[in-house]
Design a protein around this motif. Sequence first.
Motif, mmCIF file in Angstrom:
data_model
loop_
_atom_site.group_PDB
_atom_site.id
_atom_site.type_symbol
_atom_site.label_atom_id
_atom_site.label_comp_id
_atom_site.label_asym_id
_atom_site.label_seq_id
_atom_site.Cartn_x
_atom_site.Cartn_y
_atom_site.Cartn_z
ATOM 1 N N ALA A 328 -6.240 1.716 2.822
ATOM 2 C CA ALA A 328 -7.347 0.994 2.196
ATOM 3 C C ALA A 328 -6.845 0.022 1.130
ATOM 4 C CB ALA A 328 -8.335 1.993 1.590
ATOM 5 N N ALA A 329 -5.834 0.450 0.350
ATOM 6 C CA ALA A 329 -5.284 -0.428 -0.685
ATOM 7 C C ALA A 329 -4.626 -1.655 -0.071
ATOM 8 C CB ALA A 329 -4.283 0.349 -1.542
ATOM 9 N N PHE A 330 -3.927 -1.486 1.038
ATOM 10 C CA PHE A 330 -3.274 -2.630 1.680
ATOM 11 C C PHE A 330 -4.289 -3.570 2.319
ATOM 12 C CE2 PHE A 330 0.664 -0.054 1.513
ATOM 13 C CZ PHE A 330 1.508 -1.023 0.965
ATOM 14 N N ILE A 331 -5.425 -3.049 2.770
ATOM 15 C CA ILE A 331 -6.473 -3.934 3.282
ATOM 16 C C ILE A 331 -7.005 -4.821 2.161
ATOM 17 C CG2 ILE A 331 -8.839 -3.974 4.180
ATOM 18 C CD1 ILE A 331 -8.162 -1.594 5.881
ATOM 19 N N ASN A 332 -7.219 -4.247 0.995
ATOM 20 C CA ASN A 332 -7.657 -5.057 -0.152
ATOM 21 C C ASN A 332 -6.612 -6.103 -0.511
ATOM 22 O OD1 ASN A 332 -10.245 -4.134 -0.840
ATOM 23 N ND2 ASN A 332 -9.412 -2.304 -1.801
ATOM 24 N N LEU A 333 -5.330 -5.714 -0.438
ATOM 25 C CA LEU A 333 -4.260 -6.670 -0.725
ATOM 26 C C LEU A 333 -4.275 -7.817 0.284
ATOM 27 C CD1 LEU A 333 -1.676 -7.556 -2.183
ATOM 28 C CD2 LEU A 333 -0.395 -6.008 -0.688
ATOM 29 N N LEU A 334 -4.498 -7.505 1.559
ATOM 30 C CA LEU A 334 -4.545 -8.547 2.580
ATOM 31 C C LEU A 334 -5.699 -9.515 2.337
ATOM 32 C CD1 LEU A 334 -3.523 -9.716 5.252
ATOM 33 C CD2 LEU A 334 -4.985 -8.078 6.445
ATOM 34 N N VAL A 335 -6.850 -8.982 1.942
ATOM 35 C CA VAL A 335 -7.995 -9.853 1.632
ATOM 36 C C VAL A 335 -7.670 -10.764 0.459
ATOM 37 C CG1 VAL A 335 -10.381 -9.872 0.811
ATOM 38 C CG2 VAL A 335 -9.690 -8.256 2.588
ATOM 39 N N ASP A 336 -7.021 -10.241 -0.567
ATOM 40 C CA ASP A 336 -6.647 -11.063 -1.716
ATOM 41 C C ASP A 336 -5.645 -12.142 -1.324
ATOM 42 O OD1 ASP A 336 -8.311 -9.671 -3.364
ATOM 43 O OD2 ASP A 336 -6.771 -8.353 -4.183
ATOM 44 N N LEU A 337 -4.718 -11.815 -0.414
ATOM 45 C CA LEU A 337 -3.762 -12.818 0.052
ATOM 46 C C LEU A 337 -4.475 -13.954 0.790
ATOM 47 C CD1 LEU A 337 -0.811 -10.601 1.351
ATOM 48 C CD2 LEU A 337 -0.774 -12.135 -0.624
ATOM 49 N N ILE A 338 -5.435 -13.595 1.619
ATOM 50 C CA ILE A 338 -6.186 -14.621 2.349
ATOM 51 C C ILE A 338 -6.970 -15.499 1.381
ATOM 52 C CG2 ILE A 338 -8.023 -14.999 4.032
ATOM 53 C CD1 ILE A 338 -7.132 -12.438 5.414
ATOM 54 N N LEU A 339 -7.586 -14.880 0.374
ATOM 55 C CA LEU A 339 -8.317 -15.654 -0.629
ATOM 56 C C LEU A 339 -7.381 -16.588 -1.387
ATOM 57 C CD1 LEU A 339 -10.721 -12.934 -2.081
ATOM 58 C CD2 LEU A 339 -11.360 -14.923 -0.720
ATOM 59 N N GLY A 340 -6.165 -16.118 -1.688
ATOM 60 C CA GLY A 340 -5.202 -16.959 -2.380
ATOM 61 C C GLY A 340 -4.746 -18.136 -1.533
ATOM 62 N N LEU A 341 -4.626 -17.928 -0.226
ATOM 63 C CA LEU A 341 -4.244 -19.021 0.663
ATOM 64 C C LEU A 341 -5.359 -20.055 0.789
ATOM 65 C CD1 LEU A 341 -2.448 -16.992 3.481
ATOM 66 C CD2 LEU A 341 -1.375 -18.457 1.768
ATOM 67 N N ILE A 342 -6.609 -19.591 0.739
ATOM 68 C CA ILE A 342 -7.746 -20.519 0.818
ATOM 69 C C ILE A 342 -7.843 -21.355 -0.448
ATOM 70 C CG2 ILE A 342 -10.259 -20.652 0.951
ATOM 71 C CD1 ILE A 342 -10.183 -18.157 2.704
ATOM 72 N N ASP A 343 -7.723 -20.699 -1.588
ATOM 73 C CA ASP A 343 -7.828 -21.391 -2.878
ATOM 74 C C ASP A 343 -6.934 -20.660 -3.864
ATOM 75 O OD1 ASP A 343 -8.449 -22.653 -5.234
ATOM 76 O OD2 ASP A 343 -10.618 -22.575 -4.946
ATOM 77 N N ARG A 344 -5.926 -21.360 -4.390
ATOM 78 C CA ARG A 344 -4.955 -20.721 -5.270
ATOM 79 C C ARG A 344 -5.591 -20.214 -6.565
ATOM 80 N NH1 ARG A 344 0.830 -23.556 -6.456
ATOM 81 N NH2 ARG A 344 0.775 -23.770 -4.174
ATOM 82 N N ARG A 345 -6.730 -20.761 -6.934
ATOM 83 C CA ARG A 345 -7.407 -20.266 -8.139
ATOM 84 C C ARG A 345 -7.848 -18.821 -7.993
ATOM 85 N NH1 ARG A 345 -11.875 -24.834 -8.695
ATOM 86 N NH2 ARG A 345 -11.914 -24.344 -6.452
ATOM 87 N N ASN A 346 -8.011 -18.346 -6.754
ATOM 88 C CA ASN A 346 -8.396 -16.952 -6.534
ATOM 89 C C ASN A 346 -7.286 -15.971 -6.864
ATOM 90 O OD1 ASN A 346 -11.016 -17.529 -5.491
ATOM 91 N ND2 ASN A 346 -10.087 -18.128 -3.540
ATOM 92 N N LEU A 347 -6.063 -16.480 -7.092
ATOM 93 C CA LEU A 347 -4.971 -15.589 -7.454
ATOM 94 C C LEU A 347 -5.144 -15.048 -8.854
ATOM 95 C CD1 LEU A 347 -1.969 -17.633 -6.012
ATOM 96 C CD2 LEU A 347 -3.066 -15.633 -5.019
ATOM 97 N N GLY A 348 -5.930 -15.741 -9.679
ATOM 98 C CA GLY A 348 -6.129 -15.296 -11.062
ATOM 99 C C GLY A 348 -5.099 -15.904 -11.968
ATOM 100 N N GLY A 349 -5.586 -16.565 -13.019
ATOM 101 C CA GLY A 349 -4.658 -17.160 -13.975
ATOM 102 C C GLY A 349 -3.992 -18.430 -13.486
ATOM 103 N N SER A 350 -4.471 -18.975 -12.375
ATOM 104 C CA SER A 350 -3.832 -20.163 -11.802
ATOM 105 C C SER A 350 -4.773 -21.364 -11.752
ATOM 106 C CB SER A 350 -3.312 -19.864 -10.404
ATOM 107 O OG SER A 350 -4.360 -19.424 -9.563
ATOM 108 N N HIS A 351 -5.806 -21.333 -12.525
ATOM 109 C CA HIS A 351 -6.766 -22.435 -12.508
ATOM 110 C C HIS A 351 -6.079 -23.714 -12.976
ATOM 111 C CE1 HIS A 351 -10.202 -19.813 -11.768
ATOM 112 N NE2 HIS A 351 -9.596 -18.974 -12.567
ATOM 113 N N GLY A 352 -6.374 -24.755 -12.233
ATOM 114 C CA GLY A 352 -5.813 -26.034 -12.623
ATOM 115 C C GLY A 352 -4.426 -26.281 -12.119
ATOM 116 N N ILE A 353 -3.821 -25.341 -11.413
ATOM 117 C CA ILE A 353 -2.478 -25.521 -10.895
ATOM 118 C C ILE A 353 -2.587 -26.013 -9.477
ATOM 119 C CG2 ILE A 353 -0.318 -24.357 -10.340
ATOM 120 C CD1 ILE A 353 -0.826 -22.442 -12.561
ATOM 121 N N SER A 354 -1.936 -27.075 -9.169
ATOM 122 C CA SER A 354 -2.026 -27.647 -7.825
ATOM 123 C C SER A 354 -0.949 -27.056 -6.934
ATOM 124 C CB SER A 354 -1.879 -29.146 -7.897
ATOM 125 O OG SER A 354 -0.637 -29.512 -8.464
#
Length: 354
Positions: A328-354
């Motif tokens: 279950a923890a790795f499924i959540n990690l995979l979802v977060d990775l997909i969100l980060g690939l869609i928009d890097r701001r979803n990684l947290g702390g990366s707003h404004g970084i291109s």
Amino acid sequence: MTEYSTAHMPLATGTRPPGPRSRPGSRLLVAKSPWLKFAIRRAGSLAATFLALIVVSFLIVQLIPGDPAYGLAGANADQGDVDRIRHQLGLDLPMAQRFVNFVGSVLTGDLGTSFMYRQPVSTIIMSRLPFTATIAIAGIVTVLLIAVPLGMSIGLLTRGGRRSWLDAGFGVVAGFLDSVPGYVAASFLVVMFALGVGVFPLVPPAYAPRLGAESFVLPVAALALGPICTISRVVRRETAVVLENDYMRTARGWRLPAWKKSLKWALPNLLTTTLTLSGLILTGMIGGAIIIESVFALPGLGTGIIKAILDRDYPVIQGMVIVIGMIAAFINLLVDLILGLIDRRNLGGSHGIS
């Protein structure tokens, strides 16, 4: 020539005061790399989850009533036989000592030996994991492949209040199917398509090795039905919101093809909210797979952990709880990775970084 002291001169803007400068190191690297920050944060989260599962899995078996030594000794055994078995299993040790031994074994990759089968727990888990993994992965893929296009289609067809009958009918049907518990849906599918029509086999593939993927159709359908309804309703709502944004109005004004408007602009902007919620739902599908296995008598982790609880097989229970929790923890990690690939701001702390 007049000498001027620089001791009290104001520093130029943006300069550092005299002194040793901090050398570029790991902190600078972390600050510049949102993916590295994400990796460090999630590695810490996974480690904390793993340690929590170790503690929970140890404590949970202490709540199971009864003593496994009595079941292993048999009905005609005397107290001496029971005490001997307790000593062999290490159940006569203080709880603190058993916990230390358990943590040490797990951290070295040893999940222990089954009380009932006298086999390594890792061997038992690996023999059952393919069935659970097949149902869970197939269910997750089915949910995403059906729910997102279905929700988007309903959202596009009902844009601006059009086809209100379709919107109302979709909401009623999806809400009703979403409220049906998984085991009820599984039982209905068995009665309808296995016992009634006879389209799909009911015999578990473990007992009929020649049966193929058709043996998993009903379990996957029962597992995916509720999440499909939930996620498609969320996607429909997010699609309606995205379509009213200014950039979508501009795209319609440019007379762009409908598929291009939907895939290039609407889909990426609705996926963030959708996948965030989907991560929670898909994680819950792991628990649902355990229940579905019991209905279809599949020899996966679900039936394994239920049997282990009935047999009071502590090492098997503990090992399966840890494995299911980490999946279950790795499924959540995979979802977060997909969100980060869609928009890097979803990684947290990366707003404004291109």
